[in-house]
Each structure stands twice: as C-alpha cells, then as structure tokens.
Design a protein around this motif. Sequence first.
Motif, PDB file in Angstrom:
ATOM      1  N   ARG A 223       0.889  -1.106  -0.014  1.00 15.58           N
ATOM      2  CA  ARG A 223       0.001   0.038   0.216  1.00 15.58           C
ATOM      3  C   ARG A 223       0.910   1.160  -0.164  1.00 15.58           C
ATOM      4  N   ARG A 224       1.884   1.128   0.987  1.00 14.70           N
ATOM      5  CA  ARG A 224       2.878   2.420   0.909  1.00 14.70           C
ATOM      6  C   ARG A 224       3.337   2.867  -0.561  1.00 14.70           C
ATOM      7  N   ILE A 225       3.942   1.995  -1.069  1.00  7.81           N
ATOM      8  CA  ILE A 225       4.406   2.038  -2.505  1.00  7.81           C
ATOM      9  C   ILE A 225       3.580   2.456  -3.536  1.00  7.81           C
ATOM     10  N   LEU A 226       2.271   1.684  -3.599  1.00  7.08           N
ATOM     11  CA  LEU A 226       1.427   2.176  -4.611  1.00  7.08           C
ATOM     12  C   LEU A 226       0.681   3.348  -4.524  1.00  7.08           C
ATOM     13  N   ASP A 227       0.508   3.805  -3.168  1.00  9.76           N
ATOM     14  CA  ASP A 227       0.118   5.116  -2.866  1.00  9.76           C
ATOM     15  C   ASP A 227       1.124   5.996  -3.204  1.00  9.76           C
ATOM     16  N   SER A 228       2.454   5.978  -2.884  1.00  9.60           N
ATOM     17  CA  SER A 228       3.448   7.042  -3.466  1.00  9.60           C
ATOM     18  C   SER A 228       3.480   6.898  -4.994  1.00  9.60           C
ATOM     19  N   MET A 229       3.363   5.769  -5.677  1.00  6.08           N
ATOM     20  CA  MET A 229       3.281   5.922  -7.170  1.00  6.08           C
ATOM     21  C   MET A 229       2.174   6.477  -7.642  1.00  6.08           C
ATOM     22  N   LEU A 230       0.934   5.989  -7.382  1.00  6.05           N
ATOM     23  CA  LEU A 230      -0.127   6.158  -8.070  1.00  6.05           C
ATOM     24  C   LEU A 230      -0.712   7.372  -7.719  1.00  6.05           C
ATOM     25  N   LEU A 231      -0.615   7.964  -6.397  1.00  6.91           N
ATOM     26  CA  LEU A 231      -1.303   9.055  -6.183  1.00  6.91           C
ATOM     27  C   LEU A 231      -0.191  10.510  -6.166  1.00  6.91           C
ATOM     28  N   GLN A 232       0.992  10.053  -6.218  1.00  8.26           N
ATOM     29  CA  GLN A 232       1.837  11.271  -6.021  1.00  8.26           C
ATOM     30  C   GLN A 232       2.820  11.489  -7.380  1.00  8.26           C
ATOM     31  N   GLU A 233       3.546  10.216  -7.903  1.00  6.10           N
ATOM     32  CA  GLU A 233       4.747  10.464  -8.554  1.00  6.10           C
ATOM     33  C   GLU A 233       4.144  10.286 -10.102  1.00  6.10           C
ATOM     34  N   VAL A 234       3.366   9.431 -10.248  1.00  5.87           N
ATOM     35  CA  VAL A 234       2.871   9.054 -11.702  1.00  5.87           C
ATOM     36  C   VAL A 234       2.067   9.915 -12.275  1.00  5.87           C
ATOM     37  N   PRO A 235       2.321  10.979 -12.919  1.00  3.62           N
ATOM     38  CA  PRO A 235       1.977  11.861 -13.802  1.00  3.62           C
ATOM     39  C   PRO A 235       0.522  11.596 -14.820  1.00  3.62           C
ATOM     40  N   LYS A 236       0.962  10.455 -15.571  1.00  2.00           N
ATOM     41  CA  LYS A 236      -0.012   9.726 -16.412  1.00  2.00           C
ATOM     42  C   LYS A 236      -1.175   9.099 -15.738  1.00  2.00           C
ATOM     43  N   GLU A 237      -2.374   9.483 -16.559  1.00  2.00           N
ATOM     44  CA  GLU A 237      -3.422   8.909 -15.753  1.00  2.00           C
ATOM     45  C   GLU A 237      -3.817   7.369 -15.959  1.00  2.00           C
ATOM     46  N   LEU A 238      -4.177   6.462 -15.152  1.00  2.00           N
ATOM     47  CA  LEU A 238      -4.172   5.256 -15.191  1.00  2.00           C
ATOM     48  C   LEU A 238      -5.515   4.707 -15.678  1.00  2.00           C
ATOM     49  N   THR A 239      -5.597   3.518 -16.301  1.00  2.00           N
ATOM     50  CA  THR A 239      -6.770   3.012 -17.154  1.00  2.00           C
ATOM     51  C   THR A 239      -6.967   1.548 -16.186  1.00  2.00           C
ATOM     52  N   HIS A 240      -8.035   1.226 -16.475  1.00  2.00           N
ATOM     53  CA  HIS A 240      -8.373  -0.153 -15.616  1.00  2.00           C
ATOM     54  C   HIS A 240      -7.617  -1.283 -15.995  1.00  2.00           C
TER      55      HIS A 240
ATOM     56  N   LYS B 284       3.809  -0.673 -22.181  1.00  4.66           N
ATOM     57  CA  LYS B 284       5.076  -0.116 -21.503  1.00  4.66           C
ATOM     58  C   LYS B 284       4.885   0.648 -20.276  1.00  4.66           C
ATOM     59  N   HIS B 285       3.621   1.173 -20.182  1.00 10.78           N
ATOM     60  CA  HIS B 285       3.315   1.792 -19.032  1.00 10.78           C
ATOM     61  C   HIS B 285       3.281   1.048 -17.597  1.00 10.78           C
ATOM     62  N   VAL B 286       2.519  -0.155 -17.858  1.00 11.97           N
ATOM     63  CA  VAL B 286       2.526  -1.221 -16.936  1.00 11.97           C
ATOM     64  C   VAL B 286       3.731  -1.528 -16.427  1.00 11.97           C
ATOM     65  N   GLN B 287       5.133  -1.754 -17.502  1.00 13.47           N
ATOM     66  CA  GLN B 287       6.320  -2.337 -17.026  1.00 13.47           C
ATOM     67  C   GLN B 287       7.000  -1.099 -16.352  1.00 13.47           C
ATOM     68  N   VAL B 288       6.924   0.103 -16.752  1.00 11.54           N
ATOM     69  CA  VAL B 288       7.309   1.146 -16.166  1.00 11.54           C
ATOM     70  C   VAL B 288       7.007   1.007 -14.712  1.00 11.54           C
ATOM     71  N   LEU B 289       5.708   1.183 -14.330  1.00 15.23           N
ATOM     72  CA  LEU B 289       5.309   1.220 -12.951  1.00 15.23           C
ATOM     73  C   LEU B 289       5.651  -0.217 -12.575  1.00 15.23           C
ATOM     74  N   SER B 290       5.743  -1.301 -12.961  1.00 14.91           N
ATOM     75  CA  SER B 290       6.164  -2.365 -12.140  1.00 14.91           C
ATOM     76  C   SER B 290       7.697  -2.396 -11.943  1.00 14.91           C
ATOM     77  N   ASP B 291       8.589  -1.664 -12.632  1.00 11.20           N
ATOM     78  CA  ASP B 291       9.856  -1.384 -12.614  1.00 11.20           C
ATOM     79  C   ASP B 291       9.808  -0.575 -11.346  1.00 11.20           C
TER      80      ASP B 291
END
Length: 322
Positions: A145-162, A225-232
């Motif tokens: 949770r801590r890592i995903l929140d920091s990635m998806l709520l703060q650092e990732v500028p591109k909008e996510l899709t389902h 590629k978006h998914v793989q960058v987030l996974s890295d």
Amino acid sequence: MADLPVDRLTPGPPFSSVGLDVFGPWPVLTRKTRGGSAQSKRWAVLFTCLTTRAVHIEVIEDMSSSCFINALRRFVALRGPVKLIRSDKGTNFIGAVNDLHVNAINVEDNEVQTYLKNNRATWLFNAPHASHMGGVWERAIGSARRILDSMLLQEVPKELTHEVLVTLMAEVCTILNSRPITALDADPSSPMVLSPNILLTQKQGEIGTFSDHLSIKDMYSASWKHVQVLSDMFWKKWRTTYLDSLQKRHKWCTSKQNLKTGDVVLLREKNVHRNLRPMGIVERPIESNDKMVRKSVIRVAKDGKVTTYTRPILEMILLLDQ
C-alpha cells in the motif's frame, strides 16, 4: 505473545485459509468525453494465504457487497474453495456502516452471509484496534500500500486506466510472491530459495521481464510499456523497504497478570479530544486457548450512555485491580 492459530500451521492446499483486507482507492480514467475525461475510483482486495504466505489481489470498482462477492468469486474460481477467512473488524467489513449511509462492504449482509453459508466458509474477526493480530496479511498489505500510494497518487503523472491497474496488480502479486519465506541454504549445491511462487506454480526459476531497456519516457507510449515502467518502480521501492524490514523484532516475551471482571482500566484511545481520559470497567475478559487474556469486553460511559467495546489489552492500562 500467543501461539500461532491452528489454521497457520495446518498443511493443506494453498489459499484454504486466508486473511484479507481492502486498500485504495486510486483514480482511473474510465472514458474520454468532449469536455475532457471522466474518472472513477478503484480499490483492491488483497488475499493472503495463511500457510504459504502467497498473496492474490483483485481489483473492485466500488466498496459494495456486490463487488466484493464478485471479487471473492473470481478468487475462488482461480485459487479453489476457501474454508476460513480472517480480517480486521474495520468499517469495511461490519454492518454498522448502514447507519452511516455509506457504500461499503458489509459481510453481515444477507447476500454475503448466504454466499459464505453455501460455500461452507467461516469468517473470523480480530478484535478492533488490534492490527498486530493480523500480522500475516497486514505486513504484506502495508508494504504494497505505501509503495502503490506513493506511485499512483503522487509520482505518476499519467492517468491510469482500468486495464493498466489490473495488469499492474498482477505484476505486484508476482513480486510479492517471489520473496523468500525460508532461510537461505548455506549449501552451495542447493541454491534454490523457497518462495510462494514455487509452492503455487510448482516451477523453479525467476519470471523473466522484457523491460530492462524501458525508461520513464516509455510511460507515455503503449499501455503495456506503462505497466512495465510502473512495475519496475514498484520493484525498486519494494526491494529497498523489504530488505530493511528483515530485522530482528522484539516480541512480547514476558507474561503479565490476566485482567479480571471488575478491573478498572484506562483506554488508550487515539481519536479522543484533548484532556479526555476514557476509563472503563472490564466486563468480560476473553481467554485464548492457552488461558491468557489478550482482549476483553470493556464497559464505558460515553455521552451519558453505557456502552461496551472489545479492545486488545495493549490498548488498556490497568489502574485498579479488583
């Protein structure tokens, strides 16, 4: 410290006994409109096997009993029947949320009760304010949770899709399930490290990736590629935090006198106003199988009314012994 529950030590098929929790939400792009884009929220249900320590994540669209049953059904269809479910008794899983008129998962709902009864599954709650009693799944969900929140709520500028979020959760499961669950063997002829992935798939070897050449710029190209960058990004953060957490933990090694009916205690409530010291009387101590009291039913006076709470002994300070 109490002994481990029987379901933690009983050999059996993976995910026969699970602990679960819900975390999120994260905004996702659902559709594009002429005036811009429409966003929705997504949550994730994390299932942790109590014996193999493997994790499974399902994405849900809203905090409702219907969506939760669908997620539970998808989980059972992939992992097999579940006999025991453990969770915290938080607002996500109790029936009192109906009085608040909010949309939340209610395991006391008739639909959920019928599903559990038909599948012969048992749901056990931990005492409120006792997250340490669910350390098996709380540790896994805490690091994710801590890592995903920091990635998806703060650092990732591109909008996510389902689709990107669902694929990312599958990659997160792979990362969490590749962690070692036993001590490394000192024998150089046996370098294999036992992990939940080996117990689930019966296959050795690491799961290969094809994202070594990707950079943050590739996040704005194809969705895969978006998914793989987030996974890295998740892997780098999780590896650092997980290695730091592999330290010796001090446990409760000394025993204390059990609370008795009529004892006066001071509650360590976190959400109280300044200068308030809530006190209560032990109404019914709850003994474990080893005759040790680790939680009790407390009678307190609140707003001129007498009510009862179930609290762990860690949240109580004994003032007057009966």
